[in-house]
Design an enzyme around this catalytic site. Sequence first.
Site, PDB file in Angstrom:
ATOM      1  N   ASN A 271      23.948   1.434 -16.548  1.00 51.90           N
ATOM      2  CA  ASN A 271      24.337   2.656 -15.851  1.00 51.90           C
ATOM      3  C   ASN A 271      23.330   3.755 -16.148  1.00 51.90           C
ATOM      4  O   ASN A 271      22.938   3.968 -17.294  1.00 51.90           O
ATOM      5  CB  ASN A 271      25.730   3.112 -16.295  1.00 51.90           C
ATOM      6  CG  ASN A 271      26.826   2.179 -15.827  1.00 51.90           C
ATOM      7  OD1 ASN A 271      27.468   1.533 -16.632  1.00 51.90           O
ATOM      8  ND2 ASN A 271      27.035   2.086 -14.532  1.00 51.90           N
ATOM      9  N   GLU A 383      26.276  -2.962  -5.638  1.00 54.60           N
ATOM     10  CA  GLU A 383      27.401  -3.239  -6.530  1.00 54.60           C
ATOM     11  C   GLU A 383      28.692  -3.483  -5.752  1.00 54.60           C
ATOM     12  O   GLU A 383      29.743  -2.902  -6.049  1.00 54.60           O
ATOM     13  CB  GLU A 383      27.586  -2.098  -7.527  1.00 54.60           C
ATOM     14  CG  GLU A 383      26.379  -1.882  -8.429  1.00 54.60           C
ATOM     15  CD  GLU A 383      26.624  -0.833  -9.496  1.00 54.60           C
ATOM     16  OE1 GLU A 383      27.792  -0.642  -9.867  1.00 54.60           O
ATOM     17  OE2 GLU A 383      25.661  -0.221  -9.946  1.00 54.60           O
TER      18      GLU A 383
END
Length: 680
Positions: A271, A383
Amino acid sequence: MRPGELAQASVMAALCAATAIISIVVPFAGALALLGTVPMGLLAYRYRVRALVTATVAAGLIAFLIAGLGGLMTVAHNAYVGGLTGVVKRRGRGTPTVLVVSCIAGAVFNLAAVGALAVLSRLRHLIFDTITANVDGIAAVMTSLGRFAVTHPFPLSTRIGPGLESTARGLQWFVGRALHYWPVLLFANGVASLMIVSLIGWWALSRVLDRMSGIPDVHKLDAPLDNAPVGPVPVRLDQVSFRYPHADRDALRPVNLNVAPGEHLAITGANGSGKTTLMLLLAGREPTSGTIERPGAVGLGRLGGTAVVMQHPESQVLGTRVADDVVWGLPPGTKVDVHRLLGEVGLDALADRDTGSLSGGELQRLAVAAALAREPALLIADEVTSMVDRQGRDALLGVLSGLKNRHRAALIHITHYSDEAESADSTINLSESGDNTGMVETTAAPVTNPLPAHESGPPVLEVAGVGHEYDSGTPWAKTALREVSFTVQQGDGLLIQGGNGSGKSTLAWILAGLTVPTTGTCLLDGRPTYEQVGAVALSFQAARLQLMRSRVDSEVASAAGFSPKDRDRVATALAVVGLDSALANRRIDQLSGGQMRRVVLAGLLARSPRALILDEPLAGLDAVTQSGLLRLLEDLRREQGLTVVVMSHDDTGMHELCPNTVDLSGGVLEPVATATGGLT
C-alpha cells in the site's frame, strides 16, 4: 459528450429533479428548491457547459412529467443560478461579472416575457384580471375593517378607520396605473428580481464551490481531449514519476515499463507504493517527469481504446438492468453481443436482474463485461478481487486469465496477491517505489475499563432474534437477516464470516446502532444500540467513504470530538494505530489504503468506544499492512480489553484476533468448526 460527462450529468440531473419535485409536491417545502442549485453548480464548475445543458434538459423533462410546469421552472431556475455561479467560479471571476451577466440575462428573459404577453393578449388580460380581483378583494377587506373601526369605537378608531379606507382606494388606484404601464413594470421588476436572486445564489453557492475546490480529485479518471487515432499499446514508460498537487514527495518514483499488445502484466506492491497512480498514468494522466510513448491516443472508454475495472465496482455500474449496463455509454449503433459477454463472465442468467440486487463479486464481473464490450486494446484491472469473497475471486480470476484466449487485449492486473500474479507473463513490484514510511510503534489506546487478557468480561453486545427486511411492506421487500442471536463479552473477539450478500454489512450497521432491526433486539449494556449511536464504533468496508475532512489532523479530531489544534492529542491518537505524527498535516487523498484505514481507527479509538465493529478490515491491504493491522487490534483487545467484532469473507490470520467464529449465510447465523474441532 464523453462518458464521464454523461454519467455526471445523469446523476446531477436526478438530484436536481428530485429537489424540484419535492419542493412543488410537498406543502411548505418551497425553500428546498434552492438545494437544486448545488448539483448544477458543481456540474458547471467541473465540466463543460454541454454537460450542464444535458442535465438541465433531462431534469426539466422529469420534473415536468411529475410536477408540471412548476417543476420545470424550478429546474430552469436552479440551472441558471448554479450554472452562472459554476462557470464564473471556474473562470476565476467575481461579483462584478455576476452583476453584469445577471443584468443581461434579466433583460433578455424579461424582454421575451414582455413580447410574449404583448402577443398573447388573452393570457395578458386573464393575468391582469386575476391581479385586479386579488387587489379588489384586499381592498374590500381593508374597507370593511375601516368601517368596523368607525362603528365600534375604541382608542384611535376614528383615525384608523378612515385611514384603512383611504389606503384601500390608494392601492386600487396604484395597481390600476401600474397595469397601464405593465411592460415597463414587468421588465424592471424582472431584471431586479433576477439580479437579486443571482447575487444570493452566488453568495451562497460560491462558498460551497470554494470548499470543493480545496479537495483535489487525485484519483479522478478523465479522458484527455485528444482527437488522434486510438492506440494505447504498445506503451513505453521511460523514467516516469508522478507527484500529486501540494504533495511533498512523489507518489510514484521513476518507473521503466513496456507493455506489448496481448501481454498480461501483473503489478504488485505494498500500500502506498504507487500502483493506483501508475494505473492513472496508463489511463491517460500526464506524468510530472519522464515520458510515456504510445502509437496513438489512450482512448479511455472508447472503442478499441483503454478500459479500466476499478476496485469498487459500484462506482462504475450505472445501468439499472444488468444487460443495459454492459452497453451504457457506448456510441449509438454499436453492435454488442451482450449475452455472449455476460456468459463469458458468468452472468448470462442475470441479464434482466436489477443491478442494485447484485453482490460485490457479481458487480465486479459485470464491470468486466462492460469493459470488454468496448473491445479494448488495453484492459487495466485495479485490485478487482480485494472486495469480493473467495468464490467471487475465483470466478474473476478465471475470467481475467482467459482474456488472452478470447480477446486481443493487453491486460494489466494490479493486485496484492502473489497467486494472482503467477498467471501473468511478467510481474513488476513497486514496493520500493512509493511512500511506505510513516509506521511507528503503537501506544496504548485510551480505554475506560481495561480487563486482563485471561478474564472474561460482562456482556457488552447482546443480539436476540434480530431480523431485518429492506423496503418492508412493498413489492421490493428483501430479507437481509433472520433470527440472528449471539452475545459478545467485554474484551472478546468475534469473527462473523460470510460471502458477499450474506448480510454482514447490515448486521454491522445494526450493531453500531445506525440501523434499527425489523424484528428482535440489539442491546449495548442492556439498552438498544440505536439509542446510543457512537458508543459502538464502526469501521466501514471502504475506508475512504468514512473520511470526511481534507487533512488527517482534522479528520481524527473531528471523529474523536476535540480540536485539531490540540497537536498532542492528534499525535497520541495516531500513535495508537501505529502512524507517525508527521502524517497529521497530510491530505487524506495522499494516503495509501492502509494509512486511510488506520486514520479511521485512530479517530474511532480516540473516542474510547465500548466496542469496535470492523467491516472487511483487510480489504485492499497488502500482506505487510494486513499483519500489522491485525497485530495492532490483537494488542488492543488483549491488553486494553477492547471488544472487537469483525465482519469478513476471509478468516485468514483472524484466529488470534477473534477466537470465536460464526458463519452468516443467507442472513442466517450458524456455528462453524474451530481449529480444535469444536463449535463456536
